[in-house]
Design an enzyme around this catalytic site. Structure first.
Site, mmCIF file in Angstrom:
data_model
loop_
_atom_site.group_PDB
_atom_site.id
_atom_site.type_symbol
_atom_site.label_atom_id
_atom_site.label_comp_id
_atom_site.label_asym_id
_atom_site.label_seq_id
_atom_site.Cartn_x
_atom_site.Cartn_y
_atom_site.Cartn_z
ATOM 1 N N ARG A 156 0.840 -1.202 0.000
ATOM 2 C CA ARG A 156 0.000 0.000 0.000
ATOM 3 C C ARG A 156 0.878 1.257 0.000
ATOM 4 O O ARG A 156 0.455 2.311 -0.462
ATOM 5 C CB ARG A 156 -0.877 0.033 1.259
ATOM 6 C CG ARG A 156 -2.013 -0.961 1.268
ATOM 7 C CD ARG A 156 -2.631 -1.050 2.652
ATOM 8 N NE ARG A 156 -3.041 0.228 3.190
ATOM 9 C CZ ARG A 156 -4.252 0.769 3.021
ATOM 10 N NH1 ARG A 156 -5.165 0.120 2.327
ATOM 11 N NH2 ARG A 156 -4.544 1.929 3.561
ATOM 12 N N ARG A 160 9.070 5.002 -4.841
ATOM 13 C CA ARG A 160 9.322 5.934 -5.956
ATOM 14 C C ARG A 160 10.809 6.211 -6.071
ATOM 15 O O ARG A 160 11.556 6.055 -5.112
ATOM 16 C CB ARG A 160 8.613 7.271 -5.709
ATOM 17 C CG ARG A 160 7.122 7.150 -5.502
ATOM 18 C CD ARG A 160 6.456 8.516 -5.642
ATOM 19 N NE ARG A 160 5.032 8.397 -5.352
ATOM 20 C CZ ARG A 160 4.437 8.904 -4.279
ATOM 21 N NH1 ARG A 160 5.142 9.608 -3.403
ATOM 22 N NH2 ARG A 160 3.153 8.747 -4.080
ATOM 23 N N ARG A 240 -7.690 -6.546 14.065
ATOM 24 C CA ARG A 240 -6.825 -5.687 14.862
ATOM 25 C C ARG A 240 -7.678 -4.543 15.387
ATOM 26 O O ARG A 240 -8.544 -4.012 14.678
ATOM 27 C CB ARG A 240 -5.674 -5.109 14.020
ATOM 28 C CG ARG A 240 -4.733 -6.125 13.471
ATOM 29 C CD ARG A 240 -3.917 -6.843 14.513
ATOM 30 N NE ARG A 240 -2.951 -5.985 15.169
ATOM 31 C CZ ARG A 240 -2.248 -6.361 16.247
ATOM 32 N NH1 ARG A 240 -2.447 -7.558 16.793
ATOM 33 N NH2 ARG A 240 -1.371 -5.544 16.783
ATOM 34 N N ARG A 271 1.790 5.714 15.642
ATOM 35 C CA ARG A 271 1.884 7.048 15.032
ATOM 36 C C ARG A 271 1.225 8.094 15.918
ATOM 37 O O ARG A 271 0.438 7.753 16.810
ATOM 38 C CB ARG A 271 1.263 7.070 13.635
ATOM 39 C CG ARG A 271 -0.110 6.462 13.538
ATOM 40 C CD ARG A 271 -0.543 6.302 12.061
ATOM 41 N NE ARG A 271 -1.712 5.422 11.952
ATOM 42 C CZ ARG A 271 -2.235 5.005 10.820
ATOM 43 N NH1 ARG A 271 -1.718 5.358 9.669
ATOM 44 N NH2 ARG A 271 -3.284 4.210 10.820
ATOM 45 N N GLU A 296 -1.588 6.611 18.583
ATOM 46 C CA GLU A 296 -2.351 5.426 18.149
ATOM 47 C C GLU A 296 -1.580 4.157 18.509
ATOM 48 O O GLU A 296 -0.399 4.035 18.200
ATOM 49 C CB GLU A 296 -2.558 5.515 16.636
ATOM 50 C CG GLU A 296 -3.303 4.324 16.066
ATOM 51 C CD GLU A 296 -3.559 4.469 14.560
ATOM 52 O OE1 GLU A 296 -3.819 5.596 14.085
ATOM 53 O OE2 GLU A 296 -3.480 3.445 13.875
ATOM 54 N N TYR A 344 -9.899 -4.764 3.783
ATOM 55 C CA TYR A 344 -9.098 -3.594 4.156
ATOM 56 C C TYR A 344 -9.376 -2.483 3.145
ATOM 57 O O TYR A 344 -8.523 -2.104 2.368
ATOM 58 C CB TYR A 344 -7.628 -4.020 4.151
ATOM 59 C CG TYR A 344 -6.618 -3.051 4.730
ATOM 60 C CD1 TYR A 344 -6.947 -1.775 5.148
ATOM 61 C CD2 TYR A 344 -5.294 -3.444 4.853
ATOM 62 C CE1 TYR A 344 -5.998 -0.912 5.680
ATOM 63 C CE2 TYR A 344 -4.320 -2.601 5.380
ATOM 64 C CZ TYR A 344 -4.688 -1.333 5.780
ATOM 65 O OH TYR A 344 -3.731 -0.486 6.292
ATOM 66 N N ASP A 346 -10.122 1.238 1.786
ATOM 67 C CA ASP A 346 -10.061 2.669 2.057
ATOM 68 C C ASP A 346 -11.463 3.224 1.810
ATOM 69 O O ASP A 346 -12.319 2.537 1.236
ATOM 70 C CB ASP A 346 -9.045 3.334 1.111
ATOM 71 C CG ASP A 346 -7.617 2.986 1.497
ATOM 72 O OD1 ASP A 346 -7.356 2.786 2.692
ATOM 73 O OD2 ASP A 346 -6.754 2.904 0.593
#
Ligand code: UDP
Length: 359
Positions: A156, A160, A240, A271, A296, A344, A346
């Protein structure tokens, strides 16, 4: 009102389904077990600072699906926010995703785009990067080492060979100017939609019930956890869960950006979110002398916890198939969304799946 359809669960999938049904002339009853609609995209506005707190963790709308972008833009306008994620590793800050900014800073080199592939083909380099930025974070997030989770999860995060530090590849991105809650209010604002909160749907045999009363036998779209619907009769799916620690601080700006990932295993949280940065267009929020941050923590789901992430593995796929077979036996029932579909998703993928349903 007499009803033609029921939508049980008013998250992003359920609200999109409800809207589509209503626009096609059906009268829809939306039943939400929480006191408010919006599912895990629900936000809360801090009265003192005006900061929009993403109560269930940061949500950034991003999509490359034109139909989804067009659909949401019928209801809300976005502020053009482009998501960047920083990583804190051993006290130093790096720009994710994996690209030239991160690689050059981490190794103290000045690679050009054309040199990245060869450099990263050296196993010592790729291993050092992986161990610093992915191993610890992934084991905290999923409770197991990265070798034991499906490849698609780490993929995910883009890779680059340039200085583009946008966390997503999607051009269409942003945060609703009027806040996430307004998306749900507007989706549900239709004469054919009636909403009832604090209304948890249960399944008794093959009959859907609300407060012990059988619901009308009409097409019903359920987006709560599929294992919960069947009372966990085959055991619970592995989920989770997340725990959040929210703090209001007497500083204008705590970390200078909306999300910093802590990639070492030794830092207990994954995070820190700092929500004011999601609304750079809002001068009052940005200039507030206070800020709100949220740490989190990720953990294995136990009964009573909120499920957030499905854990995809062979056992969970088998268990899911059993629950899906049970769901198929319930007349008029369609199960979907991130929790119902055990996917999962988005936000855009959840809307896409709701738009693609044959209703
Ligand atoms: N990941 C990681 N380090 C990071 C960010 C992500 O190892 O700094 C891995 C981790 O396994 C995570 C996955 O990549 O679960 C997907 O990350 P994403 O940011 O998409 O997760 P989400 O925001 O959906 O929790």
């Amino acid at each position: 009102m007499s009803i033609d359809c029921i939508v049980a669960g008013a998250g992003i999938w359920g609200c999109t389904v409800a809207r589509r049904l209503a626009e096609s002339g059906r009268r829809v009853l939306v039943l939400e077990k929480r006191p408010v609609v919006g599912g895990n995209v629900r936000c809360e506005i801090d009265e003192e600072t005006g900061i929009e707190i993403h109560s269930y963790g940061s949500h950034i709308f991003h999509t490359h699906i034109p139909e989804v972008w067009e659909f949401v833009n019928r209801f809300i306008k976005f502020n053009g926010y482009q998501h960047k994620v920083l990583a804190n590793y051993e006290g130093r800050i790096y720009y994710l995703p994996l690209g030239l900014a991160l690689i050059n800073k981490f190794f103290g080199v000045e690679l050009k785009p054309g040199e990245v592939a060869d450099f990263m083909a050296d196993e010592a380099h790729s291993k050092a990067i992986f161990d610093a930025f992915f191993r610890g974070y992934t084991s905290k997030q999923w409770g197991k080492p990265p070798e034991e989770i499906d490849d698609s999860i780490i993929k995910r995060v883009p890779v680059r060979s340039n200085y583009d530090v946008n966390y997503f590849n999607d051009y269409n991105q942003g945060i609703p100017l009027t806040g996430y809650n307004s998306l749900f209010e507007r989706l549900l604002d239709h004469p054919n939609i009636e909403v009832r909160c604090n209304a948890a749907v249960e399944l008794d045999g093959a009959t859907l019930k609300l407060s012990g009363e059988a619901l009308p036998a009409v097409p019903t779209y359920y987006s709560g956890p599929i294992d919960a619907l069947f009372g966990y009769r085959f055991g619970h799916l592995p989920w989770r869960t997340l725990r959040f620690e929210t703090e209001k601080l007497d500083v204008k700006d705590y970390q200078g950006t909306s999300v910093v990932n802590y990639t070492e295993a030794s830092v207990p949280y994954t995070r820190i979110h700092e929500f004011k940065h999601y609304h750079p267009e809002d001068a009052a929020v940005m200039n507030s002398p206070k800020t709100i941050i949220m740490r989190e923590y990720s953990a294995t789901w136990r009964p009573g916890d909120e499920p957030y992430y499905p854990v995809d593995n062979t056992e969970s796929r088998e268990l899911l198939a059993k629950y899906q077979a049970e769901a198929a036996k319930v007349p008029n029932l369609t199960v979907g969304g991130r929790l119902g579909g055990y996917k999962y998703y988005d936000m855009d993928k959840s809307i896409e799946s709701a738009l693609n349903l044959a209703l």
